[in-house]
Design a protein around this motif. Structure first.
Motif, PDB file in Angstrom:
ATOM      1  N   PRO A  66      -3.478  10.772  -0.786  1.00  0.00           N
ATOM      2  CA  PRO A  66      -3.079  10.450  -2.068  1.00  0.00           C
ATOM      3  C   PRO A  66      -1.734   9.390  -2.022  1.00  0.00           C
ATOM      4  O   PRO A  66      -1.544   8.616  -2.975  1.00  0.00           O
ATOM      5  N   LEU A  67      -0.781   9.780  -1.206  1.00  0.00           N
ATOM      6  CA  LEU A  67       0.592   9.509  -1.337  1.00  0.00           C
ATOM      7  C   LEU A  67       0.405   7.839  -0.702  1.00  0.00           C
ATOM      8  O   LEU A  67       0.981   6.819  -1.237  1.00  0.00           O
ATOM      9  N   LEU A  68      -0.433   7.749   0.237  1.00  0.00           N
ATOM     10  CA  LEU A  68      -0.820   6.377   0.963  1.00  0.00           C
ATOM     11  C   LEU A  68      -1.293   5.473  -0.325  1.00  0.00           C
ATOM     12  O   LEU A  68      -0.748   4.436  -0.493  1.00  0.00           O
ATOM     13  N   THR A  69      -2.330   6.063  -0.969  1.00  0.00           N
ATOM     14  CA  THR A  69      -2.922   5.352  -2.071  1.00  0.00           C
ATOM     15  C   THR A  69      -2.103   4.856  -3.288  1.00  0.00           C
ATOM     16  O   THR A  69      -1.766   3.729  -3.877  1.00  0.00           O
ATOM     17  N   ALA A  72       0.762   2.233  -2.003  1.00  0.00           N
ATOM     18  CA  ALA A  72      -0.273   0.663  -1.830  1.00  0.00           C
ATOM     19  C   ALA A  72      -0.398   0.267  -3.399  1.00  0.00           C
ATOM     20  O   ALA A  72      -0.476  -0.888  -3.455  1.00  0.00           O
ATOM     21  N   ARG A  73      -0.796   1.244  -4.181  1.00  0.00           N
ATOM     22  CA  ARG A  73      -0.896   0.672  -5.694  1.00  0.00           C
ATOM     23  C   ARG A  73       0.256   0.133  -5.938  1.00  0.00           C
ATOM     24  O   ARG A  73       0.257  -1.052  -6.680  1.00  0.00           O
ATOM     25  N   TRP A  74       1.404   0.791  -6.132  1.00  0.00           N
ATOM     26  CA  TRP A  74       2.615   0.070  -6.733  1.00  0.00           C
ATOM     27  C   TRP A  74       3.087  -1.143  -5.953  1.00  0.00           C
ATOM     28  O   TRP A  74       3.768  -1.917  -6.449  1.00  0.00           O
ATOM     29  N   ALA A  75       2.682  -0.970  -4.558  1.00  0.00           N
ATOM     30  CA  ALA A  75       3.293  -2.249  -3.884  1.00  0.00           C
ATOM     31  C   ALA A  75       2.395  -3.636  -4.276  1.00  0.00           C
ATOM     32  O   ALA A  75       2.889  -4.553  -4.375  1.00  0.00           O
ATOM     33  N   GLY A  76       1.268  -3.158  -4.602  1.00  0.00           N
ATOM     34  CA  GLY A  76       0.173  -4.304  -4.875  1.00  0.00           C
ATOM     35  C   GLY A  76       0.498  -4.837  -6.036  1.00  0.00           C
ATOM     36  O   GLY A  76       0.602  -5.965  -6.559  1.00  0.00           O
TER      37      GLY A  76
END
Length: 200
Positions: A66-69, A72-76
């Motif tokens: 979940p940390l990877l997700t 990625a969500r905030w970077a996106g």
């Protein structure tokens, strides 16, 4: 095998046709006739790799981190917000009154980085290709799974080639500066909306 291919083509096409940041960018590059082949190829290669990863079972692995997700969500969201601001600056800036100035040329490196970021920094791409298509592919029989993945990949090739190389047919509609301003405003709204869905 044909039914699995058709199922993959239908589901993949249904997911990819939705207007998003990547599609809007490909359309814009096609209208501007800037690095269209490069842009289309990056989108297709990205989709093919992600669909293949999903069909191979990568979706379940991503769900376990979940940390990877979250990263990625905030970077996106940050990238989509920046892209939206850039589009609105072009739409409402003083250059918006000049059709040529409103369409600054990108170097091939800038074009590559932009389309790569829109492809790889958008968590929706992973959800659609790796997780959703991957989960449906996992339900296929062993021999049908590759055909399902090939169907989804075919939809990606057809779609990106169509909007990238077919955009020039819309060029007469974008001969005026006002049309470009409207396009930039719409792209900005799309980017901000996508960014909001990522963080909310």
């Amino acid at each position: 095998m044909v039914s699995a291919w058709l199922q993959g083509f239908g589901l993949g096409g249904g997911l990819i046709v939705a207007i998003g940041g990547q599609n809007a960018h490909v359309l814009r590059m096609g209208l501007q006739k800037q690095h269209v082949t490069l842009t289309v190829l990056v989108c297709i290669v990205g989709d093919v790799l992600l669909i293949a990863a999903g069909a191979a079972g990568m979706g379940a692995l991503i769900a376990d981190f979940p940390l990877l997700t979250r990263v990625a969500r905030w970077a996106g969201a940050a990238f989509l917000t920046w892209y939206g601001i850039r589009a609105w600056r072009a739409a409402f800036g003083s250059d918006a009154l000049n059709a040529e100035a409103a369409r600054p040329a990108l170097t091939w490196q800038q074009a590559l980085l932009t389309v790569a970021a829109l492809t790889w920094l958008n968590p929706h791409v992973y959800l659609d290709t790796v997780v959703l298509l991957g989960s449906v592919a996992a339900q296929q029989s062993g021999s049908a799974r590759p055909w399902f993945a090939l169907g989804a990949m075919s939809a990606s090739v057809l779609w990106f080639s169509g909007i990238g190389f077919g955009a020039r047919l819309l060029a007469p509609l974008f001969a005026s500066p006002k049309a470009w301003s409207v396009l930039d405003m719409v792209i900005g709204v799309i980017m901000f909306a996508l960014a909001a869905t990522l963080v909310c």
